[in-house]
Scaffold this active site. Structure first.
Site, PDB file in Angstrom:
ATOM      1  N   ALA A 145       0.853  -1.203   0.000  1.00 25.25           N
ATOM      2  CA  ALA A 145       0.000   0.000   0.000  1.00 25.25           C
ATOM      3  C   ALA A 145       0.882   1.244   0.000  1.00 25.25           C
ATOM      4  O   ALA A 145       0.587   2.237  -0.668  1.00 25.25           O
ATOM      5  CB  ALA A 145      -0.924  -0.005   1.212  1.00 25.25           C
ATOM      6  N   GLU A 146       1.992   1.186   0.741  1.00 30.92           N
ATOM      7  CA  GLU A 146       2.900   2.335   0.819  1.00 30.92           C
ATOM      8  C   GLU A 146       3.504   2.615  -0.549  1.00 30.92           C
ATOM      9  O   GLU A 146       3.532   3.748  -1.020  1.00 30.92           O
ATOM     10  CB  GLU A 146       4.007   2.018   1.837  1.00 30.92           C
ATOM     11  CG  GLU A 146       4.963   3.184   2.073  1.00 30.92           C
ATOM     12  CD  GLU A 146       5.857   2.967   3.292  1.00 30.92           C
ATOM     13  OE1 GLU A 146       5.871   1.854   3.850  1.00 30.92           O
ATOM     14  OE2 GLU A 146       6.541   3.923   3.687  1.00 30.92           O
ATOM     15  N   ARG A 147       3.951   1.546  -1.208  1.00 35.24           N
ATOM     16  CA  ARG A 147       4.598   1.735  -2.507  1.00 35.24           C
ATOM     17  C   ARG A 147       3.589   2.203  -3.545  1.00 35.24           C
ATOM     18  O   ARG A 147       3.878   3.089  -4.359  1.00 35.24           O
ATOM     19  CB  ARG A 147       5.278   0.437  -2.947  1.00 35.24           C
ATOM     20  CG  ARG A 147       6.495   0.175  -2.093  1.00 35.24           C
ATOM     21  CD  ARG A 147       6.953  -1.262  -2.074  1.00 35.24           C
ATOM     22  NE  ARG A 147       7.937  -1.408  -1.008  1.00 35.24           N
ATOM     23  CZ  ARG A 147       8.370  -2.562  -0.537  1.00 35.24           C
ATOM     24  NH1 ARG A 147       7.920  -3.689  -1.038  1.00 35.24           N
ATOM     25  NH2 ARG A 147       9.251  -2.597   0.432  1.00 35.24           N
TER      26      ARG A 147
END
Ligand SMILES: Cc1cc2nc3c(=O)[nH]c(=O)nc-3n(C[C@H](O)[C@H](O)[C@H](O)COP(=O)(O)OP(=O)(O)OC[C@H]3O[C@@H](n4cnc5c(N)ncnc54)[C@H](O)[C@@H]3O)c2cc1C
Length: 414
Positions: free
Chosen positions: A226-228
Site C-alpha cells: 500500500a505504501e509503494r
C-alpha cells in the site's frame, strides 16, 4: 453497472446535501466515512463502496471540485486501513477502521529499527506473552509523525525459535502509554518528520493482533505494498485536508478553514501539480525558452502523467505482473530527482538560499532537501529493484542463510 458519469452525479448530489464548511473537521469526516466515499475502493462491508479505480478517481475528483476536504491525511488512511481490510478481525474492521476513516485516530508505522531497515524481517523488538497481553521491548527508528500519533502499526518478534519471516506479529499499538518514549530526529529540511521510539515494557492486548499470531509478515507486506502504490499519487483527493487524531488538534476546527490546505504527510513530491508549477516559474523568470529546460520540463510532465497512471494501476486489483507498486515507487523517486534538477536550473543561484521570498516561494529548495527521502522510505530503490528481479523476473535470490534457519540462530543482521 455504474458509469463514471453516474458516480460523479451521485457524489455531487450527496455533497450538495452533506458538505457544510461550518461543520467541525470531526463531524465532516464522520459523515464522509459512514457514506462510503472516504474509502470507496474498500468493500461495502468495510466502510467502502467496492468501486474499481476509475470510479474511485471520479469520487475523489468530485469531492475536490466541490471544494470539500478529503478523507484524513496520514499513515492510518494510507497504510493501516488497507491492512485492516485485508487482515483485520471483525471488531477491527467495525471499530478501528472506522476510527481511521473518520479521523479519530492517527497512526504511525513502527517497522524500521536500527538493525532492520531493508532487511526488515531481522527486526528484534520483542513481544513476550503475559496473560491475555503482550509486553513489548525494543527500539524503532525513522517513525514518521510518531509525535502526532496515538496508534502505531507495530511489528514485533513473538517466536524467536521460528525462521525470521515466520515469528513476527503485527500489533495495533497504543502510543500513549507508559513505556513509550518518542525522540524527534531533526532532518536537513529543518523539520523533524521522523522520530526514534523507545519501547520499554509497554503493553498490547491479544485482541489487537492484526492478521494472526506469527503471521505479521503477510500483514506487513500488505502495508508495504500500500505504501509503494500510494506514493506519488498526491494524497487522497479533496480540496483540502487536515491531520487526524487527538494530538494534531484539527478535529474541532471548522472544516471550511482547511480547504486549500493539502497535506501529503510531508512525503509527496507535489503530485501532478509540480510540472505546471515549474513551467509557470520558468515563464516568470524568462527561462521557458531555454531549450534544455524546455526539454526537461516536457520530460517531467510526461513522467508525472505516466507515474499517475502507474500508481493507479498499482492500486487496481487486476495487476499484470505484481511488480506495479515497486515500479510506481521507483518512478516517483526518479520524478523527484528530475524536479530537483530542473527546478534548480530554473531558479539558479536562488537555490542556495532558503526562504519564501525567493522565486517559487522556496518550493524548489524544499524539494531539493527532501528529495533523498522517497528513494529510501517504503524500501530503497535498490530493494525495489531486487524485488522486481526476484519476484517478477524470476532471477535467482540473493545468497544468504537457509530460509528455515531459526531467527535465534542467525548472525546479527544475517
Ligand atoms: C523520510 C523517511 C521516512 C521514513 N518513515 C518511516 C516510518 O514511518 N516508519 C518506518 O518504520 N520506517 C520509516 N523509514 C525508514 C525506511 O523504511 C528505511 O530507512 C529503509 O527501509 C532503509 O533502511 P535503513 O535506513 O536501515 O538502510 P539499510 O537497510 O541499512 O540500507 C543502507 C543502504 O544499503 C542498500 N541495501 C541494503 N540491502 C540491500 C540489498 N539487499 N541489495 C542492494 N542494496 C541494499 C540500501 O539500498 C541503502 O542504500 C523512513 C525513512 C525515510 C527516509
Amino acid at each position: 453497472m455504474l458509469s463514471i458519469e453516474d458516480v460523479r452525479a451521485e457524489v455531487e448530489a450527496w455533497l450538495e446535501e452533506n458538505w457544510n464548511p461550518d461543520l467541525t473537521v470531526a463531524e465532516w469526516w464522520d459523515i464522509l466515512a459512514r457514506s462510503g466515499y472516504a474509502a470507496p475502493s474498500f468493500p461495502e462491508d468495510t466502510w467502502g463502496k467496492g468501486y474499481p479505480r476509475d470510479l474511485v478517481f471520479a469520487v475523489n475528483e468530485t469531492i475536490s471540485q466541490h471544494g470539500a476536504i478529503g478523507p484524513p491525511a496520514g499513515l492510518g488512511y494510507l497504510l493501516a486501513a488497507p491492512t485492516i481490510v485485508a487482515h483485520g478481525s471483525e471488531r477491527q474492521k467495525e471499530e478501528d477502521l472506522l476510527r481511521i476513516l473518520n479521523g479519530q485516530d492517527a497512526w504511525c508505522q513502527l517497522f524500521s529499527e536500527p538493525g532492520a531497515g531493508s532487511d526488515l524481517a531481522s527486526l528484534g523488538t520483542k513481544a513476550v506473552k503475559d496473560g491475555d497481553e503482550w509486553i513489548i521491548t525494543g527500539q524503532k527508528v525513522w517513525t514518521s509523525t510518531a509525535q502526532l500519533s496515538n496508534k502505531g502499526m507495530l511489528l514485533a518478534r513473538t517466536a524467536p525459535d521460528l525462521p525470521k519471516h515466520k515469528g513476527i506479529t503485527y500489533f495495533e499499538f497504543d502510543m500513549q502509554q507508559p513505556g513509550v518514549e518518542i525522540r524527534p530526529l531533526r532532518e536537513m529540511t529543518g523539520r523533524a518528520l521522523f522520530n526514534e521510539v523507545f519501547i520499554d515494557g509497554a503493553r498490547v492486548r491479544d485482541e489487537d493482533i492484526i492478521g494472526g499470531l506469527n503471521n505479521g509478515w503477510a500483514a506487513a507486506n500488505t502495508t508495504l505494498m500500500a505504501e509503494r502504490a500510494g506514493l506519488g499519487t498526491g494524497g487522497s483527493g479533496g480540496a483540502g485536508n487536515a491531520f487526524p487524531g487527538p494530538l494534531a488538534k484539527h478535529l474541532d476546527n471548522r472544516a471550511g478553514d482547511h480547504v486549500g490546505q493539502v497535506r501529503t504527510g510531508g512525503t509527496g513530491g507535489g503530485g501532478v501539480a509540480a510540472a505546471p508549477r515549474l513551467i509557470k516559474l520558468a515563464q516568470q523568470l524568462g527561462k521557458s525558452t531555454d531549450p534544455t529546460i524546455r526539454q526537461k520540463l516536457a520530460k517531467l510532465f510526461t513522467m508525472q502523467q505516466l507515474g499517475r497512471y502507474s500508481a493507479l494501476r498499482a492500486k487496481s486489483p487486476g495487476q499484470r505482473t505484481g511488480g506495479e507498486p515497486n515500479i510506481a515507487k521507483l518512478m516517483m523517486s526518479d520524478l523527484l530527482r528530475l524536479q530537483r534538477e530542473v527546478g534548480n536550473e530554473i531558479i539558479g543561484a536562488h537555490g542556495m538560499v532558503m526562504g519564501t521570498e525567493t522565486p517559487g516561494g522556496g518550493t524548489v529548495q524544499e524539494i531539493t532537501l527532501f528529495s533523498p527521502g522517497p528513494s529510501i522510505y517504503g524500501g530503497t530503490d535498490q530493494v525495489q529493484r531486487n524485488i522486481i528481479g526476484e519476484r517478477v523476473l524470476g532471477l535467482p535470490k540473493e545468497p544468504g542463510p537457509a530460509k528455515d534457519t531459526p531467527f535465534k540462530d542467525l548472525l546479527v543482521n544475517g
